[in-house]
Design a protein around this motif. Structure first.
Motif, PDB file in Angstrom:
ATOM      1  N   SER A   1       1.137  -0.718   0.221  1.00  0.00           N
ATOM      2  CA  SER A   1      -0.061   0.370   0.191  1.00  0.00           C
ATOM      3  C   SER A   1       1.124   1.455   0.112  1.00  0.00           C
ATOM      4  N   SER A   2       2.211   0.980   0.273  1.00  0.00           N
ATOM      5  CA  SER A   2       2.857   3.126   0.625  1.00  0.00           C
ATOM      6  C   SER A   2       3.071   2.738  -0.380  1.00  0.00           C
ATOM      7  N   THR A   3       4.179   1.617  -0.998  1.00  0.00           N
ATOM      8  CA  THR A   3       4.765   2.400  -2.669  1.00  0.00           C
ATOM      9  C   THR A   3       3.912   2.120  -3.923  1.00  0.00           C
TER      10      THR A   3
ATOM     11  N   LYS B   1       1.033   4.323  -3.059  1.00  0.00           N
ATOM     12  CA  LYS B   1       0.769   5.493  -2.179  1.00  0.00           C
ATOM     13  C   LYS B   1       1.462   6.621  -2.815  1.00  0.00           C
ATOM     14  N   GLU B   2       2.676   5.848  -2.673  1.00  0.00           N
ATOM     15  CA  GLU B   2       3.984   7.252  -2.867  1.00  0.00           C
ATOM     16  C   GLU B   2       3.873   7.204  -4.497  1.00  0.00           C
TER      17      GLU B   2
END
Ligand code: ADP
Length: 165
Positions: free
Chosen positions: A132-134, A136-137
């Motif tokens: 999820s974080s990559t 989002k980034e």
């Protein structure tokens, strides 16, 4: 009745890696509860309510038949799992990076309730490096992430981060 598993997580936002795990979880368990873990101290891009909506929009059409439920909970996962009559907590493992953290969590959960089993599955290989974080980034920098997340998530991310160029 057969076995129920809880698949807890942040799901901020859900990705195709999460969906792959749900599909594999449903191949093993009779019932799967995908549950957004609400941590009041941990913000996020999407609110818990939005994450539940995104999971519902992304999953319920794809896996009809009533064996899948989307929910949210606060507090300890083992307490929630026990309350829901689940025999297992389902978690995913990606290429090497997840092992240490998941191992520690599983041992703590076993310490808290030896009757609830941690089950780990791997997503399809194309999602090994997706988080999820990559997502989002990349989306925040204007990248096209539509082949990494379900359609409803891609639309909502485009709303938050208009594409560049
Ligand atoms: P958490 O903050 O609880 O780790 P996540 O939404 O990031 O919440 O992940 C929930 C679970 O799904 C975790 O077990 C994580 O390892 C797993 N997961 C997330 N993305 C993938 C993926 N691409 N492949 C396999 N498992 C994944």
């Amino acid at each position: 009745m057969g076995a129920t598993a809880v698949y807890p997580g942040s799901f901020d936002p859900p990705t195709l890696g999460h969906l792959s795990l749900v599909e594999r979880g449903l191949a093993i368990f009779d019932r799967l509860i995908v549950a957004v873990a609400v941590n009041p101290e941990k913000g996020g891009l999407f609110t818990p309510g939005e994450r539940v909506e995104l999971l519902s929009e992304s999953l319920l059409d794809r896996f009809p038949g009533g064996r899948l439920e989307i929910d949210r909970f606060e507090g300890l996962t083992v307490d929630y799992a026990r309350r829901r009559g689940a025999a297992a907590i389902l978690r995913g493992l990606r290429a090497t990076s997840d092992f240490e953290f998941e191992f520690r969590m599983a041992m703590m959960n076993r310490h808290l309730d030896d009757g609830i089993h941690s089950v780990f599955l791997m997503a399809d290989h194309q999602w090994f490096y997706i988080s999820s974080s990559t997502v989002k980034e990349a989306a925040s920098l204007g990248a096209d992430i539509s082949d990494l997340v379900p359609g409803p998530v891609a639309r909502r991310l485009r709303g938050k981060f208009p594409a560049k160029g």
